[in-house]
Design a protein around this motif. Structure first.
Motif, PDB file in Angstrom:
ATOM      1  N   THR A  20       0.771  -1.170   0.056  1.00 52.57           N
ATOM      2  CA  THR A  20      -0.010   0.112   0.116  1.00 52.57           C
ATOM      3  C   THR A  20       0.961   1.308  -0.070  1.00 52.57           C
ATOM      4  N   ARG A  41      -5.651  11.342   1.528  1.00 52.13           N
ATOM      5  CA  ARG A  41      -5.647  10.397   2.986  1.00 52.13           C
ATOM      6  C   ARG A  41      -6.369  10.896   4.162  1.00 52.13           C
ATOM      7  N   GLY A  44      -8.671   5.609   7.695  1.00 54.18           N
ATOM      8  CA  GLY A  44      -9.059   4.172   7.121  1.00 54.18           C
ATOM      9  C   GLY A  44      -9.051   4.353   5.750  1.00 54.18           C
ATOM     10  N   VAL A  45      -8.756   5.333   4.734  1.00 54.80           N
ATOM     11  CA  VAL A  45      -9.053   5.238   3.397  1.00 54.80           C
ATOM     12  C   VAL A  45      -7.929   6.298   2.703  1.00 54.80           C
ATOM     13  N   ALA A  47      -7.479   7.928  -1.306  1.00 53.89           N
ATOM     14  CA  ALA A  47      -8.119   8.162  -2.480  1.00 53.89           C
ATOM     15  C   ALA A  47      -7.329   8.793  -3.590  1.00 53.89           C
ATOM     16  N   VAL A  62      -9.320   3.774  -4.779  1.00 52.85           N
ATOM     17  CA  VAL A  62      -9.551   3.927  -3.256  1.00 52.85           C
ATOM     18  C   VAL A  62      -8.678   2.872  -2.672  1.00 52.85           C
ATOM     19  N   VAL A  63      -8.084   2.950  -1.724  1.00 53.46           N
ATOM     20  CA  VAL A  63      -7.597   1.827  -0.926  1.00 53.46           C
ATOM     21  C   VAL A  63      -7.904   2.072   0.507  1.00 53.46           C
ATOM     22  N   ALA A  64      -8.367   0.893   1.014  1.00 55.79           N
ATOM     23  CA  ALA A  64      -8.799   0.977   2.476  1.00 55.79           C
ATOM     24  C   ALA A  64      -7.602   0.303   3.306  1.00 55.79           C
ATOM     25  N   ARG A  65      -7.703   0.757   4.728  1.00 57.55           N
ATOM     26  CA  ARG A  65      -6.645   0.219   5.664  1.00 57.55           C
ATOM     27  C   ARG A  65      -7.023  -1.285   5.967  1.00 57.55           C
ATOM     28  N   TYR A  68     -10.010  -2.413   8.129  1.00 56.79           N
ATOM     29  CA  TYR A  68     -11.293  -2.209   7.553  1.00 56.79           C
ATOM     30  C   TYR A  68     -11.594  -3.344   6.688  1.00 56.79           C
TER      31      TYR A  68
END
Length: 72
Positions: A20, A41, A44-45, A47, A62-65, A68
């Protein structure tokens, strides 16, 4: 990642974290050169938003932690 035939939870989390970080670094480099692009940033996410140009369709991502994603 698999260690001794078993999924390695800590190893998988480390791989996700490093991957990530690499992904976000690439998005930030791209955003520096694309008009009005940005990486946001948030808790939790993260984008990447590219509002203009031919890359507009490819870079609305988008990338989530991990915690989550695991809870979903």
């Amino acid at each position: 990642m698999v260690r001794d035939g078993k999924p390695g939870g800590d190893i998988d989390a480390d791989l996700y974290t490093r991957g990530t970080a690499t992904l976000l670094a690439a998005w930030e480099q791209y955003a520096r050169r694309a008009r009005d692009a940005a990486v946001h940033r948030l808790p939790g996410v993260a984008a990447a938003v590219v509002p203009h140009g031919p890359d507009h369709a490819a870079f609305q991502v988008v990338v989530a932690r991990l915690e989550y994603v695991a809870a979903a």
